[in-house]
Write an enzyme that holds these catalytic residues in place. Sequence first.
Site, PDB file in Angstrom:
ATOM      1  N   HIS A 305      -7.051   9.802  -0.911  1.00  0.00           N
ATOM      2  CA  HIS A 305      -5.702   9.692  -1.465  1.00  0.00           C
ATOM      3  C   HIS A 305      -4.709  10.029  -0.372  1.00  0.00           C
ATOM      4  O   HIS A 305      -4.958  10.899   0.450  1.00  0.00           O
ATOM      5  CB  HIS A 305      -5.533  10.664  -2.643  1.00  0.00           C
ATOM      6  CG  HIS A 305      -4.345  10.337  -3.492  1.00  0.00           C
ATOM      7  ND1 HIS A 305      -3.084  10.784  -3.205  1.00  0.00           N
ATOM      8  CD2 HIS A 305      -4.246   9.580  -4.620  1.00  0.00           C
ATOM      9  CE1 HIS A 305      -2.256  10.323  -4.119  1.00  0.00           C
ATOM     10  NE2 HIS A 305      -2.919   9.591  -4.985  1.00  0.00           N
ATOM     11  N   ASP A 363      -9.237   7.389 -10.140  1.00  0.00           N
ATOM     12  CA  ASP A 363      -9.855   6.102 -10.438  1.00  0.00           C
ATOM     13  C   ASP A 363     -11.376   6.129 -10.392  1.00  0.00           C
ATOM     14  O   ASP A 363     -12.022   5.191 -10.837  1.00  0.00           O
ATOM     15  CB  ASP A 363      -9.344   5.045  -9.446  1.00  0.00           C
ATOM     16  CG  ASP A 363      -7.877   4.775  -9.648  1.00  0.00           C
ATOM     17  OD1 ASP A 363      -7.454   4.759 -10.815  1.00  0.00           O
ATOM     18  OD2 ASP A 363      -7.158   4.606  -8.657  1.00  0.00           O
TER      19      ASP A 363
HETATM   20  N1  ACO Z   1     -13.875   5.509   2.165  1.00  0.00           N
HETATM   21  C1  ACO Z   1     -14.142   5.660   3.467  1.00  0.00           C
HETATM   22  N2  ACO Z   1     -13.251   6.068   4.386  1.00  0.00           N
HETATM   23  C2  ACO Z   1     -12.008   6.319   3.957  1.00  0.00           C
HETATM   24  C3  ACO Z   1     -11.644   6.179   2.604  1.00  0.00           C
HETATM   25  C4  ACO Z   1     -12.631   5.756   1.691  1.00  0.00           C
HETATM   26  N3  ACO Z   1     -12.340   5.603   0.401  1.00  0.00           N
HETATM   27  N4  ACO Z   1     -10.346   6.491   2.461  1.00  0.00           N
HETATM   28  C5  ACO Z   1      -9.884   6.808   3.680  1.00  0.00           C
HETATM   29  N5  ACO Z   1     -10.899   6.711   4.592  1.00  0.00           N
HETATM   30  C6  ACO Z   1     -10.815   7.022   6.011  1.00  0.00           C
HETATM   31  C7  ACO Z   1     -10.113   5.913   6.785  1.00  0.00           C
HETATM   32  O1  ACO Z   1     -11.032   4.978   7.296  1.00  0.00           O
HETATM   33  C8  ACO Z   1      -9.414   6.686   7.867  1.00  0.00           C
HETATM   34  O2  ACO Z   1     -10.349   6.989   8.860  1.00  0.00           O
HETATM   35  P1  ACO Z   1      -9.875   7.053  10.419  1.00  0.00           P
HETATM   36  O3  ACO Z   1      -8.864   8.177  10.478  1.00  0.00           O
HETATM   37  O4  ACO Z   1     -11.134   7.334  11.149  1.00  0.00           O
HETATM   38  O5  ACO Z   1      -9.269   5.730  10.742  1.00  0.00           O
HETATM   39  C9  ACO Z   1      -9.029   8.002   7.206  1.00  0.00           C
HETATM   40  O6  ACO Z   1      -9.984   8.172   6.134  1.00  0.00           O
HETATM   41  C10 ACO Z   1      -7.626   8.015   6.620  1.00  0.00           C
HETATM   42  O7  ACO Z   1      -7.468   6.859   5.826  1.00  0.00           O
HETATM   43  P2  ACO Z   1      -6.101   6.075   5.665  1.00  0.00           P
HETATM   44  O8  ACO Z   1      -6.371   4.699   5.154  1.00  0.00           O
HETATM   45  O9  ACO Z   1      -5.293   6.206   6.918  1.00  0.00           O
HETATM   46  O10 ACO Z   1      -5.402   6.961   4.544  1.00  0.00           O
HETATM   47  P3  ACO Z   1      -4.231   6.506   3.625  1.00  0.00           P
HETATM   48  O11 ACO Z   1      -3.557   7.749   3.203  1.00  0.00           O
HETATM   49  O12 ACO Z   1      -3.392   5.456   4.291  1.00  0.00           O
HETATM   50  O13 ACO Z   1      -4.952   5.784   2.389  1.00  0.00           O
HETATM   51  C11 ACO Z   1      -6.011   5.363   0.333  1.00  0.00           C
HETATM   52  C12 ACO Z   1      -5.163   6.349   1.158  1.00  0.00           C
HETATM   53  C13 ACO Z   1      -5.362   3.948   0.349  1.00  0.00           C
HETATM   54  C14 ACO Z   1      -6.038   5.816  -1.128  1.00  0.00           C
HETATM   55  C15 ACO Z   1      -7.434   5.310   0.934  1.00  0.00           C
HETATM   56  O14 ACO Z   1      -8.037   6.583   0.856  1.00  0.00           O
HETATM   57  C16 ACO Z   1      -8.315   4.270   0.238  1.00  0.00           C
HETATM   58  O15 ACO Z   1      -8.278   3.089   0.614  1.00  0.00           O
HETATM   59  N6  ACO Z   1      -9.131   4.692  -0.782  1.00  0.00           N
HETATM   60  C17 ACO Z   1      -9.900   3.764  -1.547  1.00  0.00           C
HETATM   61  C18 ACO Z   1      -9.005   3.066  -2.576  1.00  0.00           C
HETATM   62  C19 ACO Z   1      -8.611   3.986  -3.702  1.00  0.00           C
HETATM   63  O16 ACO Z   1      -9.430   4.687  -4.295  1.00  0.00           O
HETATM   64  N7  ACO Z   1      -7.319   3.921  -4.071  1.00  0.00           N
HETATM   65  C20 ACO Z   1      -6.779   4.704  -5.202  1.00  0.00           C
HETATM   66  C21 ACO Z   1      -5.685   5.599  -4.773  1.00  0.00           C
HETATM   67  S1  ACO Z   1      -5.201   6.606  -6.115  1.00  0.00           S
HETATM   68  C22 ACO Z   1      -4.166   5.650  -7.038  1.00  0.00           C
HETATM   69  O17 ACO Z   1      -3.528   4.771  -6.647  1.00  0.00           O
HETATM   70  C23 ACO Z   1      -4.118   6.024  -8.449  1.00  0.00           C
END
Ligand code: ACO
Length: 429
Positions: A305, A363
Amino acid sequence: MSSNTTLTVDNKAVELAVKEGAIGPSVIDISKLYAQTGMFTYDPGFTSTASCESKITYIDGDKGVLLYRGYPIDQLAEHGDFLETCYLLLYGELPTAAQKADFDYRVTRHTMVHDQMNRFFTGFRRDAHPMAIMVACVGALSAFYHDSTDISDPQQRMIASMRMIAKMPTLAAMAYKYSIGQPFVYPQNDLDYTSNFLRMCFAVPCEDYKVNPVLARALDRIFILHADHEQNASTSTVRLAGSSGANPFACIAAGIACLWGPAHGGANEAALKMLEEIGTPDRIPEFIARAKDKNDPFRLMGFGHRVYKNYDPRARIMQKTTHEVLSELGIKDDPLLDVAMELEQIALKDEYFIEKKLYPNIDFYSGITLKAMGFPTSMFTVLFALARTVGWIAQWSEMIEDPSQRIGRPRQLYTGPAERDYVTVAQRG
Ligand code: ACO
């Protein structure tokens, strides 16, 4: 309270005001920075930028805290109901018994949609995604209710708000009924908000339908959990759309469109699909490895998140609700729940997820619960939109009522070509 901080730009000291919130991080007011320095700030994805001042919802992502108007989400989910939460978000205080009865009555009076709306639905293919239908139908409400689109009139704003909170369940149920070829079920106003919605989704004219109170309570709690989440992508979309003076129905339609994305509200659908794809606990290591592989775009859906760097407080309540629903429905062994619980345990112990502070979000478990209740995956995000409508409206109203409100207009760092002269086709090499 406010103080100042100094920023040095090109050897010139610039005084910037620091504003303190009630709780949470202070903000540096950079609104005059461009005038003082000729420079913009750069923050794609808004990771360090507060876009507005708000009194509605507070999140402490490190501690895993979520407050609506100061009340912890777990207390509201445990003791309150969804319409009470709507009142709280809209008006700032929990209602008295008389205020609650009046609010429930006012919402109930608006549950029906204009009969012409039925024809609107028949323009869609039966296999249309219900989110596509929701974007269209909510936007179309502005074509039906001309008497509540003048945003400068507080009375019209209030009626538009009531209409949207009341009509979202009706429209959502219609989108579902249309997709399965069943007749629309009209709202029954002696039922509570969530029971009414369940009936509109699952009743058929040829049979009696009795609402299961355990499922109605569970869904009502799911609605509370989704009601608001401060300046997330869809809420910011609603605020930005509203900042131009667009009518509230159009603004909420914009919010629904944004929510649809898999990184936002679409994640519950994506999380369930992922659990189905994993299938059995023995395949979990393979998917964990893929999530960690930099060259593989796969992510564990329902994990991570932008704000929570701790367990999402809504995910805990959601997990408990999942167990309650499965037990009420007599589902003793749900393979998807087995996979989810095992996956959570493995990920929480894995160095990659620990280091990046990736925890289950709301979720992760909501899809299993909604599926058990009988909703198809395509409806999951629709239910999220239904619940989030009140948050969008509360945030939109707060913005409209703010006398300092101006149109939202971000700037950019331009990296395209500098000015150059037009060359005719004949002269281009
Ligand atoms: N699985 C694996 N790796 C992940 C995940 C994941 N679910 N989420 C983040 N990471 C990693 C990224 O690859 C990144 O790694 P790096 O620093 O080595 O490049 C690091 O963690 C940070 O991730 P970002 O994408 O920069 O974080 P951001 O804050 O932009 O994204 C998000 C947050 C979009 C929710 C992300 O965690 C994600 O895509 N999760 C899966 C989708 C999801 O569950 N969304 C629901 C959000 S809650 C809602 O809307 C109600």
